[in-house]
Design a protein around this motif. Structure first.
Motif, short mmCIF file in Angstrom:
data_model
loop_
_atom_site.label_atom_id
_atom_site.label_comp_id
_atom_site.label_asym_id
_atom_site.label_seq_id
_atom_site.Cartn_x
_atom_site.Cartn_y
_atom_site.Cartn_z
N GLY A 117 42.75 36.18 9.30
CA GLY A 117 42.98 34.80 9.71
C GLY A 117 43.79 34.09 8.64
N TYR A 118 44.54 33.06 9.04
CA TYR A 118 45.47 32.40 8.12
C TYR A 118 45.21 30.89 8.11
CZ TYR A 118 47.85 36.85 8.00
OH TYR A 118 48.13 38.18 7.83
N PRO A 119 44.44 30.41 7.13
CA PRO A 119 44.15 28.97 7.08
C PRO A 119 45.39 28.10 7.03
CG PRO A 119 42.70 30.18 5.59
CD PRO A 119 43.72 31.16 6.09
N GLU A 120 46.46 28.61 6.40
CA GLU A 120 47.70 27.83 6.30
C GLU A 120 48.75 28.32 7.30
OE1 GLU A 120 48.47 26.65 1.94
OE2 GLU A 120 47.27 28.48 1.82
N VAL A 121 48.35 29.11 8.27
CA VAL A 121 49.17 29.65 9.35
C VAL A 121 50.04 30.79 8.86
CG1 VAL A 121 50.78 29.14 11.22
CG2 VAL A 121 49.20 27.39 10.44
N HIS A 122 50.08 31.85 9.67
CA HIS A 122 50.90 33.02 9.35
C HIS A 122 52.36 32.59 9.23
CE1 HIS A 122 52.87 36.92 9.80
NE2 HIS A 122 51.71 37.48 9.51
N GLU A 126 54.93 30.36 15.16
CA GLU A 126 55.73 29.20 15.54
C GLU A 126 54.96 27.90 15.37
OE1 GLU A 126 57.10 29.83 19.48
OE2 GLU A 126 58.31 31.60 18.98
N SER A 127 53.63 27.98 15.47
CA SER A 127 52.82 26.78 15.37
C SER A 127 51.37 27.15 15.09
CB SER A 127 52.88 25.97 16.68
OG SER A 127 52.27 26.72 17.74
N ILE A 128 50.60 26.16 14.69
CA ILE A 128 49.16 26.37 14.49
C ILE A 128 48.51 26.78 15.80
CG2 ILE A 128 46.99 25.16 14.04
CD1 ILE A 128 48.41 23.56 11.89
N GLU A 129 48.92 26.14 16.88
CA GLU A 129 48.31 26.44 18.18
C GLU A 129 48.57 27.89 18.59
OE1 GLU A 129 48.74 22.28 17.48
OE2 GLU A 129 50.30 23.83 17.55
N GLN A 130 49.80 28.35 18.38
CA GLN A 130 50.11 29.74 18.73
C GLN A 130 49.28 30.70 17.88
OE1 GLN A 130 53.51 31.72 17.02
NE2 GLN A 130 54.26 32.32 19.07
N GLU A 131 49.16 30.42 16.61
CA GLU A 131 48.40 31.28 15.71
C GLU A 131 46.93 31.33 16.11
OE1 GLU A 131 47.56 33.87 12.57
OE2 GLU A 131 49.46 33.30 13.49
N THR A 132 46.39 30.18 16.50
CA THR A 132 44.98 30.12 16.89
C THR A 132 44.74 30.91 18.18
OG1 THR A 132 44.79 27.93 15.87
CG2 THR A 132 43.04 28.58 17.40
N ARG A 133 45.66 30.79 19.14
CA ARG A 133 45.53 31.56 20.38
C ARG A 133 45.57 33.06 20.10
NH1 ARG A 133 49.02 27.46 22.36
NH2 ARG A 133 50.83 28.84 22.12
N TYR A 134 46.45 33.47 19.20
CA TYR A 134 46.55 34.89 18.89
C TYR A 134 45.31 35.39 18.18
CZ TYR A 134 48.15 39.32 17.09
OH TYR A 134 48.23 40.66 16.79
N ASP A 156 41.77 23.31 3.38
CA ASP A 156 42.57 24.10 4.33
C ASP A 156 41.69 25.09 5.07
OD1 ASP A 156 44.98 22.85 3.73
OD2 ASP A 156 45.49 24.29 2.15
N PHE A 157 40.78 25.73 4.36
CA PHE A 157 39.85 26.66 5.02
C PHE A 157 38.94 25.92 5.98
CE2 PHE A 157 35.63 28.44 5.39
CZ PHE A 157 35.90 29.70 5.88
N LEU A 158 38.42 24.78 5.57
CA LEU A 158 37.48 24.05 6.42
C LEU A 158 38.15 23.57 7.70
CD1 LEU A 158 35.59 22.03 3.66
CD2 LEU A 158 34.87 24.16 4.78
N ARG A 159 39.40 23.10 7.59
CA ARG A 159 40.13 22.70 8.80
C ARG A 159 40.39 23.90 9.70
NH1 ARG A 159 42.60 18.79 5.22
NH2 ARG A 159 44.08 20.37 4.46
N PHE A 160 40.71 25.06 9.09
CA PHE A 160 40.91 26.29 9.86
C PHE A 160 39.63 26.66 10.61
CE2 PHE A 160 40.27 30.96 9.71
CZ PHE A 160 41.27 31.35 10.59
N ARG A 161 38.50 26.58 9.93
CA ARG A 161 37.22 26.89 10.57
C ARG A 161 36.95 25.95 11.74
NH1 ARG A 161 31.73 26.69 7.06
NH2 ARG A 161 32.18 24.46 7.21
N ASP A 162 37.27 24.67 11.57
CA ASP A 162 37.08 23.71 12.66
C ASP A 162 37.98 24.04 13.85
OD1 ASP A 162 35.22 22.35 11.15
OD2 ASP A 162 36.60 20.77 10.50
N ARG A 163 39.24 24.44 13.58
CA ARG A 163 40.15 24.81 14.67
C ARG A 163 39.60 25.99 15.45
NH1 ARG A 163 44.24 24.10 10.76
NH2 ARG A 163 44.60 26.35 10.58
#
Length: 271
Positions: A117-122, A126-134, A156-163
């Motif tokens: 998983g990538y807290p700061e996005v891979h 293309e976007s946070i939303e795309q990364e989360t769906r994948y 950054d990790f805590l926001r990633f966990r919330d997403r």
């Protein structure tokens, strides 16, 4: 490698992970390393697998070889582009993504599969939303946990966990912790994988006058981050030791972990 295992085994980690070269380039050495850790240190091992440079059957054969050694944990990754290549290109008969790899592993055995998983996005997303769906696709394919890329800003990790929670991803999420052994080397590494290096961190290491001060600073920064993560409900931490155990040892001791002497398998006796 054995010095690293010998140093950290007394901390009783849940498992240790062993990387795997693309296309089988280190397959024999990887298997020897895994067997040695299991037999000599009696630790659980997670074997890495990537999609790079191998067919589906070749990749699954590696997983089967892990299983024959008693390894149930696998870290399933797409993998980076080989040296000299500008982007990842799947093998003609290989897995094209980590999600496909997870599906393949789930079909051949009862593996405990971790994915990235990538807290700061891979960096390729293309976007946070795309990364989360994948990421959700990887979990739905059979992943049982997520290990994150390292990040130095805990928020950054805590926001990633919330997403992830909002997206319906409910497997354990384990933050990756990178103790800073060499600041310049770490900064180059972070640039390649899309991890940010905060200005305050750059300034702090700029004030460090020698290797001892850098070591103390690295321990302090990582210990503070780990302590806050635990306070925020994190119950597992994944340390990237890079075969240098001393920083991780000092961080764990600073966090209050008690160490017991390492007893090799051949030295165990009745109490």
């Amino acid at each position: 490698m054995w010095r690293t295992v010998e140093r950290l085994a007394p901390l009783a980690p849940d498992y240790v992970s062993v990387t795997y070269g693309a296309g089988g380039t280190t397959r024999d050495r990887t298997n020897v390393a895994i067997r040695t850790i299991i037999e000599r240190a009696r630790l659980n091992v997670a074997g890495h697998l990537t999609c790079v440079g191998a067919s589906r059957e070749e990749t699954l054969d590696v997983a089967r070889s892990y299983a024959r050694m008693g390894v149930r944990r696998i870290v399933a990754l797409r993998g980076d582009a080989p040296g000299g290549a500008s982007k990842f290109e799947p093998h003609p008969d290989g897995f094209a993504s980590a999600a496909e790899l997870v599906e393949g592993l789930s079909a051949i055995g009862d593996f405990d599969i971790a994915v990235a998983g990538y807290p700061e996005v891979h960096p390729e997303a293309e976007s946070i939303e795309q990364e989360t769906r994948y990421l959700k696709r990887k979990v739905e394919a059979g992943a049982s946990r997520i290990i994150t890329q390292f990040c130095f800003e805990t928020d950054d990790f805590l926001r990633f966990r919330d997403r992830c929670e909002k997206a319906g991803i409910h497997v354990p999420i384990i933050p990756g912790i990178l103790p800073v052994e060499n600041f310049d080397k770490m900064r180059n590494f972070a640039k390649r994988c899309g991890a940010g290096v905060p200005d305050w961190m750059t300034k702090a290491f700029g004030y460090a006058k020698d290797a001892e001060q850098e070591h103390l600073l690295a321990v302090s920064i990582a210990s503070e981050q780990c302590d806050r993560l635990v306070q925020e409900g994190v119950d597992s931490l994944h340390f990237y030791t890079l075969n240098n155990p001393d920083l991780t040892w000092d961080i764990c001791r600073a966090l209050g972990y008690e160490a017991a002497p390492l007893v090799a398998a051949g030295q165990a006796g009745a109490a």
